[in-house]
Design an enzyme around this catalytic site. Sequence first.
Site, PDB file in Angstrom:
ATOM      1  N   THR A 180       1.005   3.366 -31.138  1.00  0.00           N
ATOM      2  CA  THR A 180       1.389   2.052 -31.649  1.00  0.00           C
ATOM      3  C   THR A 180       0.366   1.017 -31.202  1.00  0.00           C
ATOM      4  O   THR A 180      -0.757   1.381 -30.820  1.00  0.00           O
ATOM      5  CB  THR A 180       2.843   1.692 -31.227  1.00  0.00           C
ATOM      6  OG1 THR A 180       3.236   0.485 -31.887  1.00  0.00           O
ATOM      7  CG2 THR A 180       2.992   1.520 -29.735  1.00  0.00           C
ATOM      8  N   ASN A 181       0.718  -0.256 -31.261  1.00  0.00           N
ATOM      9  CA  ASN A 181      -0.222  -1.313 -30.882  1.00  0.00           C
ATOM     10  C   ASN A 181       0.543  -2.450 -30.208  1.00  0.00           C
ATOM     11  O   ASN A 181       1.754  -2.365 -30.037  1.00  0.00           O
ATOM     12  CB  ASN A 181      -0.981  -1.802 -32.127  1.00  0.00           C
ATOM     13  CG  ASN A 181      -0.019  -2.256 -33.197  1.00  0.00           C
ATOM     14  OD1 ASN A 181       0.667  -3.250 -33.042  1.00  0.00           O
ATOM     15  ND2 ASN A 181       0.063  -1.495 -34.294  1.00  0.00           N
ATOM     16  N   HIS A 182      -0.156  -3.513 -29.847  1.00  0.00           N
ATOM     17  CA  HIS A 182       0.460  -4.562 -29.031  1.00  0.00           C
ATOM     18  C   HIS A 182       1.198  -5.624 -29.843  1.00  0.00           C
ATOM     19  O   HIS A 182       1.606  -6.634 -29.277  1.00  0.00           O
ATOM     20  CB  HIS A 182      -0.613  -5.274 -28.196  1.00  0.00           C
ATOM     21  CG  HIS A 182      -1.166  -4.426 -27.098  1.00  0.00           C
ATOM     22  ND1 HIS A 182      -0.373  -3.889 -26.118  1.00  0.00           N
ATOM     23  CD2 HIS A 182      -2.434  -4.023 -26.824  1.00  0.00           C
ATOM     24  CE1 HIS A 182      -1.120  -3.193 -25.286  1.00  0.00           C
ATOM     25  NE2 HIS A 182      -2.381  -3.241 -25.696  1.00  0.00           N
TER      26      HIS A 182
END
Length: 400
Positions: free
Chosen positions: A213-215
């Site tokens: 995933t990402n931030h």
Amino acid sequence: MNVDGPLADKRIVLGVTGSIACYKALDLASKLVQAGALVDTLLSYGATQFVTPLAFRSITHRPVVTDTFDPESEFANEHVALAHQADIVVVAPATAHTIAKLALGLADDPLTTTVVASAAPLVVAPAMDGNMFHHPATQENLEKLRRRDVVIAGPASGRLASGLIGVGRMLETPELLGYIAFALGRNGDLAGRTIVVSAGGTMEPIDPVRVITNHSSGKMGYALAEAARDRGARTVLVTAPTSLPDPPLVEVIKVGTAQQMCDAVLKQVETADALIMAAAVADYRPTAEAEQKIKKSADELTINLARTTDILQAAKGNFVKVGFAAETQDLVPNAKAKVSSKDLDLIVANDLTDPDSGFGTDTNKVTLIGRDLQVEELPVLTKYAVSNRILDRVLTLFRS
Ligand code: CTP
């Protein structure tokens, strides 16, 4: 004070009636004042048995009305003035008795008099015992109010003052604020439009316990959805997992992976006037999700990744298409390239290296670039204010 928000400088009449949920009305009054609203409180006799006028006066810094005929109160002389000045009237908590009076149009106390004398939108937040709520009289009265375009906010289910679990709890303040913003903006400049917004960072499973995933916090997309709702749009929020609460009166579709987001967005744009892709969509996903948790063995592990569908590229039709470009270098050239590669009407570019921008912050500093590649650099603004600037551009595109 959130002077950018939908409640800034609004005149709100807060009617409080006799329910144990009166204590929540104090919090509501406080949050309305913090949001920049001018709040005049009207307490029914029943409400004064649960909370004091002084408590509301201390929070709102305004006189509190309890008696239509109190010679000391301005209300006795000018009992319709508040009704005429109000941008909105909010009754929270609203008892079964007050709801019945409102349905009949009675005007036997300051609050009901104000409601009958006011042309402003009305929000009613019921709070009562479950049996009282389900009683056919209460249901008929609520239905009557709905037919008059009154916004009925709640009630929620949960533990009631009686100790029973059921429906009848007054909504919590953050949700009520959403209903109030919705009611204020119902006939706004985006009324009659459908706006689809995507938000959050997609999650691509590696195995049953791990994801790529990402931030992305989702805050930008959620702010966009709320701002569109507050200008009268029917708003659909397609969101990857976030820690944010669902915005009230927004149709929320929860997805996990880029493919699920793609499927949901492509379906929703069939009936949309605009698509705003604020989500951070994974560009790659593991080619296969391991059926069992991958155990550690070798020193190195290789996961094969495959490209995901570019949702903006795949979304085609007669709607305004807005993309985001989150960049760490060459902001404007990179964003301009995406305008043509994704066939966008507008791109919102933000520099992730700027501390006022990007993931998790409540502010954003963005540059807007239209199809003509003209560049408009905005100052640091709250994400809600940025949303309104984007929606201003979307509105101009609708009109052209
Ligand atoms: N986007 C999309 N589908 C994807 C990836 C991105 O619709 N599979 C959208 C994003 O929601 C955003 C825009 O495309 O509105 C740009 O996303 P960004 O990550 O900045 O660009 P990419 O197209 O992924 O290109 P790159 O990662 O090479 O910068």
